[in-house]
Write a protein that holds these residues in place. Structure first.
Motif, PDB file in Angstrom:
ATOM      1  N   PRO A   5       0.847  -1.196   0.000  1.00  0.00           N
ATOM      2  CA  PRO A   5       0.000   0.000   0.000  1.00  0.00           C
ATOM      3  C   PRO A   5       0.879   1.241   0.000  1.00  0.00           C
ATOM      4  O   PRO A   5       2.017   1.193   0.456  1.00  0.00           O
ATOM      5  CB  PRO A   5      -0.790  -0.120   1.299  1.00  0.00           C
ATOM      6  CG  PRO A   5      -0.005  -1.056   2.141  1.00  0.00           C
ATOM      7  CD  PRO A   5       0.771  -1.949   1.225  1.00  0.00           C
ATOM      8  N   SER A   6       0.371   2.320  -0.482  1.00  0.00           N
ATOM      9  CA  SER A   6       1.158   3.538  -0.551  1.00  0.00           C
ATOM     10  C   SER A   6       0.470   4.674   0.186  1.00  0.00           C
ATOM     11  O   SER A   6      -0.727   4.887   0.040  1.00  0.00           O
ATOM     12  CB  SER A   6       1.377   3.958  -2.005  1.00  0.00           C
ATOM     13  OG  SER A   6       2.015   5.212  -2.058  1.00  0.00           O
ATOM     14  N   SER A   7       1.265   5.400   0.978  1.00  0.00           N
ATOM     15  CA  SER A   7       0.711   6.564   1.665  1.00  0.00           C
ATOM     16  C   SER A   7       0.516   7.722   0.684  1.00  0.00           C
ATOM     17  O   SER A   7       0.048   8.773   1.069  1.00  0.00           O
ATOM     18  CB  SER A   7       1.628   6.985   2.805  1.00  0.00           C
ATOM     19  OG  SER A   7       2.874   7.386   2.308  1.00  0.00           O
ATOM     20  N   LYS A   8       0.876   7.525  -0.578  1.00  0.00           N
ATOM     21  CA  LYS A   8       0.652   8.552  -1.594  1.00  0.00           C
ATOM     22  C   LYS A   8      -0.709   8.362  -2.270  1.00  0.00           C
ATOM     23  O   LYS A   8      -1.107   9.160  -3.097  1.00  0.00           O
ATOM     24  CB  LYS A   8       1.786   8.505  -2.616  1.00  0.00           C
ATOM     25  CG  LYS A   8       3.133   8.866  -2.005  1.00  0.00           C
ATOM     26  CD  LYS A   8       4.251   8.703  -3.015  1.00  0.00           C
ATOM     27  CE  LYS A   8       5.581   9.076  -2.436  1.00  0.00           C
ATOM     28  NZ  LYS A   8       6.227   8.089  -1.650  1.00  0.00           N
ATOM     29  N   ASP A   9      -1.412   7.291  -1.915  1.00  0.00           N
ATOM     30  CA  ASP A   9      -2.751   7.028  -2.443  1.00  0.00           C
ATOM     31  C   ASP A   9      -3.633   8.239  -2.155  1.00  0.00           C
ATOM     32  O   ASP A   9      -3.728   8.699  -1.019  1.00  0.00           O
ATOM     33  CB  ASP A   9      -3.307   5.772  -1.771  1.00  0.00           C
ATOM     34  CG  ASP A   9      -4.687   5.407  -2.266  1.00  0.00           C
ATOM     35  OD1 ASP A   9      -5.605   6.240  -2.116  1.00  0.00           O
ATOM     36  OD2 ASP A   9      -4.841   4.294  -2.778  1.00  0.00           O
ATOM     37  N   SER A  10      -4.298   8.758  -3.166  1.00  0.00           N
ATOM     38  CA  SER A  10      -5.066  10.003  -3.007  1.00  0.00           C
ATOM     39  C   SER A  10      -6.193   9.881  -1.980  1.00  0.00           C
ATOM     40  O   SER A  10      -6.538  10.863  -1.327  1.00  0.00           O
ATOM     41  CB  SER A  10      -5.627  10.455  -4.355  1.00  0.00           C
ATOM     42  OG  SER A  10      -6.533   9.488  -4.862  1.00  0.00           O
ATOM     43  N   LYS A  11      -6.763   8.691  -1.813  1.00  0.00           N
ATOM     44  CA  LYS A  11      -7.831   8.518  -0.825  1.00  0.00           C
ATOM     45  C   LYS A  11      -7.280   8.441   0.600  1.00  0.00           C
ATOM     46  O   LYS A  11      -7.947   8.839   1.547  1.00  0.00           O
ATOM     47  CB  LYS A  11      -8.644   7.271  -1.137  1.00  0.00           C
ATOM     48  CG  LYS A  11      -9.462   7.417  -2.398  1.00  0.00           C
ATOM     49  CD  LYS A  11     -10.289   6.194  -2.665  1.00  0.00           C
ATOM     50  CE  LYS A  11     -11.067   6.401  -3.956  1.00  0.00           C
ATOM     51  NZ  LYS A  11     -11.911   5.277  -4.268  1.00  0.00           N
ATOM     52  N   LEU A  12      -6.074   7.906   0.748  1.00  0.00           N
ATOM     53  CA  LEU A  12      -5.479   7.757   2.078  1.00  0.00           C
ATOM     54  C   LEU A  12      -4.648   8.961   2.500  1.00  0.00           C
ATOM     55  O   LEU A  12      -4.412   9.167   3.686  1.00  0.00           O
ATOM     56  CB  LEU A  12      -4.592   6.510   2.121  1.00  0.00           C
ATOM     57  CG  LEU A  12      -5.297   5.175   1.951  1.00  0.00           C
ATOM     58  CD1 LEU A  12      -4.290   4.041   1.919  1.00  0.00           C
ATOM     59  CD2 LEU A  12      -6.309   4.965   3.052  1.00  0.00           C
ATOM     60  N   LYS A  13      -4.213   9.769   1.544  1.00  0.00           N
ATOM     61  CA  LYS A  13      -3.310  10.876   1.850  1.00  0.00           C
ATOM     62  C   LYS A  13      -3.834  11.812   2.935  1.00  0.00           C
ATOM     63  O   LYS A  13      -3.083  12.164   3.841  1.00  0.00           O
ATOM     64  CB  LYS A  13      -2.970  11.655   0.587  1.00  0.00           C
ATOM     65  CG  LYS A  13      -1.888  12.706   0.824  1.00  0.00           C
ATOM     66  CD  LYS A  13      -1.533  13.433  -0.445  1.00  0.00           C
ATOM     67  CE  LYS A  13      -0.464  14.474  -0.248  1.00  0.00           C
ATOM     68  NZ  LYS A  13      -0.606  15.336   0.909  1.00  0.00           N
ATOM     69  N   PRO A  14      -5.107  12.206   2.922  1.00  0.00           N
ATOM     70  CA  PRO A  14      -5.579  13.103   3.996  1.00  0.00           C
ATOM     71  C   PRO A  14      -5.434  12.485   5.392  1.00  0.00           C
ATOM     72  O   PRO A  14      -5.079  13.179   6.344  1.00  0.00           O
ATOM     73  CB  PRO A  14      -7.050  13.337   3.644  1.00  0.00           C
ATOM     74  CG  PRO A  14      -7.134  13.091   2.173  1.00  0.00           C
ATOM     75  CD  PRO A  14      -6.132  12.006   1.893  1.00  0.00           C
ATOM     76  N   LEU A  15      -5.689  11.201   5.512  1.00  0.00           N
ATOM     77  CA  LEU A  15      -5.516  10.528   6.798  1.00  0.00           C
ATOM     78  C   LEU A  15      -4.046  10.517   7.198  1.00  0.00           C
ATOM     79  O   LEU A  15      -3.690  10.859   8.331  1.00  0.00           O
ATOM     80  CB  LEU A  15      -6.061   9.101   6.735  1.00  0.00           C
ATOM     81  CG  LEU A  15      -5.767   8.232   7.956  1.00  0.00           C
ATOM     82  CD1 LEU A  15      -6.421   8.803   9.208  1.00  0.00           C
ATOM     83  CD2 LEU A  15      -6.222   6.803   7.698  1.00  0.00           C
ATOM     84  N   PHE A  16      -3.173  10.137   6.261  1.00  0.00           N
ATOM     85  CA  PHE A  16      -1.745  10.097   6.565  1.00  0.00           C
ATOM     86  C   PHE A  16      -1.198  11.485   6.887  1.00  0.00           C
ATOM     87  O   PHE A  16      -0.310  11.627   7.728  1.00  0.00           O
ATOM     88  CB  PHE A  16      -0.951   9.473   5.414  1.00  0.00           C
ATOM     89  CG  PHE A  16      -1.181   7.989   5.264  1.00  0.00           C
ATOM     90  CD1 PHE A  16      -1.324   7.170   6.373  1.00  0.00           C
ATOM     91  CD2 PHE A  16      -1.251   7.405   4.010  1.00  0.00           C
ATOM     92  CE1 PHE A  16      -1.530   5.806   6.244  1.00  0.00           C
ATOM     93  CE2 PHE A  16      -1.455   6.038   3.868  1.00  0.00           C
ATOM     94  CZ  PHE A  16      -1.593   5.241   4.987  1.00  0.00           C
ATOM     95  N   ASP A  17      -1.728  12.512   6.258  1.00  0.00           N
ATOM     96  CA  ASP A  17      -1.293  13.877   6.561  1.00  0.00           C
ATOM     97  C   ASP A  17      -1.612  14.240   8.013  1.00  0.00           C
ATOM     98  O   ASP A  17      -0.797  14.864   8.694  1.00  0.00           O
ATOM     99  CB  ASP A  17      -1.944  14.883   5.610  1.00  0.00           C
ATOM    100  CG  ASP A  17      -1.370  14.810   4.204  1.00  0.00           C
ATOM    101  OD1 ASP A  17      -0.281  14.209   4.019  1.00  0.00           O
ATOM    102  OD2 ASP A  17      -2.018  15.343   3.284  1.00  0.00           O
ATOM    103  N   ILE A  18      -2.785  13.833   8.498  1.00  0.00           N
ATOM    104  CA  ILE A  18      -3.155  14.097   9.898  1.00  0.00           C
ATOM    105  C   ILE A  18      -2.198  13.360  10.834  1.00  0.00           C
ATOM    106  O   ILE A  18      -1.697  13.933  11.811  1.00  0.00           O
ATOM    107  CB  ILE A  18      -4.616  13.671  10.164  1.00  0.00           C
ATOM    108  CG1 ILE A  18      -5.575  14.593   9.418  1.00  0.00           C
ATOM    109  CG2 ILE A  18      -4.913  13.675  11.667  1.00  0.00           C
ATOM    110  CD1 ILE A  18      -7.013  14.082   9.387  1.00  0.00           C
ATOM    111  N   ILE A  19      -1.928  12.102  10.522  1.00  0.00           N
ATOM    112  CA  ILE A  19      -1.025  11.311  11.368  1.00  0.00           C
ATOM    113  C   ILE A  19       0.378  11.907  11.356  1.00  0.00           C
ATOM    114  O   ILE A  19       1.008  12.070  12.400  1.00  0.00           O
ATOM    115  CB  ILE A  19      -1.008   9.834  10.910  1.00  0.00           C
ATOM    116  CG1 ILE A  19      -2.391   9.210  11.100  1.00  0.00           C
ATOM    117  CG2 ILE A  19       0.054   9.040  11.669  1.00  0.00           C
ATOM    118  CD1 ILE A  19      -2.565   7.859  10.412  1.00  0.00           C
ATOM    119  N   ARG A  20       0.865  12.273  10.175  1.00  0.00           N
ATOM    120  CA  ARG A  20       2.223  12.829  10.062  1.00  0.00           C
ATOM    121  C   ARG A  20       2.359  14.181  10.760  1.00  0.00           C
ATOM    122  O   ARG A  20       3.435  14.548  11.205  1.00  0.00           O
ATOM    123  CB  ARG A  20       2.601  12.977   8.591  1.00  0.00           C
ATOM    124  CG  ARG A  20       2.964  11.688   7.942  1.00  0.00           C
ATOM    125  CD  ARG A  20       3.557  11.963   6.550  1.00  0.00           C
ATOM    126  NE  ARG A  20       3.404  10.786   5.738  1.00  0.00           N
ATOM    127  CZ  ARG A  20       2.527  10.631   4.758  1.00  0.00           C
ATOM    128  NH1 ARG A  20       1.710  11.612   4.433  1.00  0.00           N
ATOM    129  NH2 ARG A  20       2.468   9.521   4.078  1.00  0.00           N
TER     130      ARG A  20
END
Length: 138
Positions: A5-20
């Motif tokens: 899986p990639s954290s660059k996935d457009s659907k997951l990116k907003p979630l990963f941005d919050i975590i980061r």
């Protein structure tokens, strides 16, 4: 060929941005990042939750930086599988707590220093099979 899986996935990116964006992002490591090494345990609750060790890299890329390792799956691949997983965490210098090569290590607090605070983590689980209880080596 493995699919990661990639954290660059457009659907997951907003979630990963919050975590980061968080100083600290905790996760319960519900799989054993042991590259499926070790011997499947006789008592595992019916499943053996191993994973490729690169799952740690994916979690770090997603923004996680503090890991609880004591789960009901910690010993799914017996002691050798757990020790291999601990080696993978240590090689990556990841903050983790809850399991160890000795009872004293398993009980240790792990600390994560962030720009705004020093966090301590103690982790434990209460669902291990009876042969899996933490104890001193004899």
């Amino acid at each position: 060929m493995r699919t990661r899986p990639s954290s660059k996935d457009s659907k997951l990116k907003p979630l990963f941005d919050i975590i980061r964006d968080a100083d600290a992002a905790f996760t319960n490591l519900e799989v054993l990042p042991n590259d499926f090494r070790g011997h499947p345990a006789l008592e595992s609750g019916g499943s053996h939750f191993g994973a490729p060790s690169w799952v740690l890299d994916e979690l770090v890329e997603a923004g996680f930086n503090i890991f609880a390792t004591s789960t009901n799956h910690s010993l799914d691949y017996s002691i050798s599988g757990l020790e291999y997983a601990l080696d993978q965490l240590d090689q990556r210098q990841l903050c983790h707590a809850g399991c160890g090569r000795t009872l004293e290590e398993a009980r240790q607090v792990s600390y994560l220093t962030t720009p705004s605070a020093i966090l301590g983590l103690v982790a434990c689980a209460s669902t291990f099979a009876s042969p899996s209880y933490a104890r001193r080596r004899v």
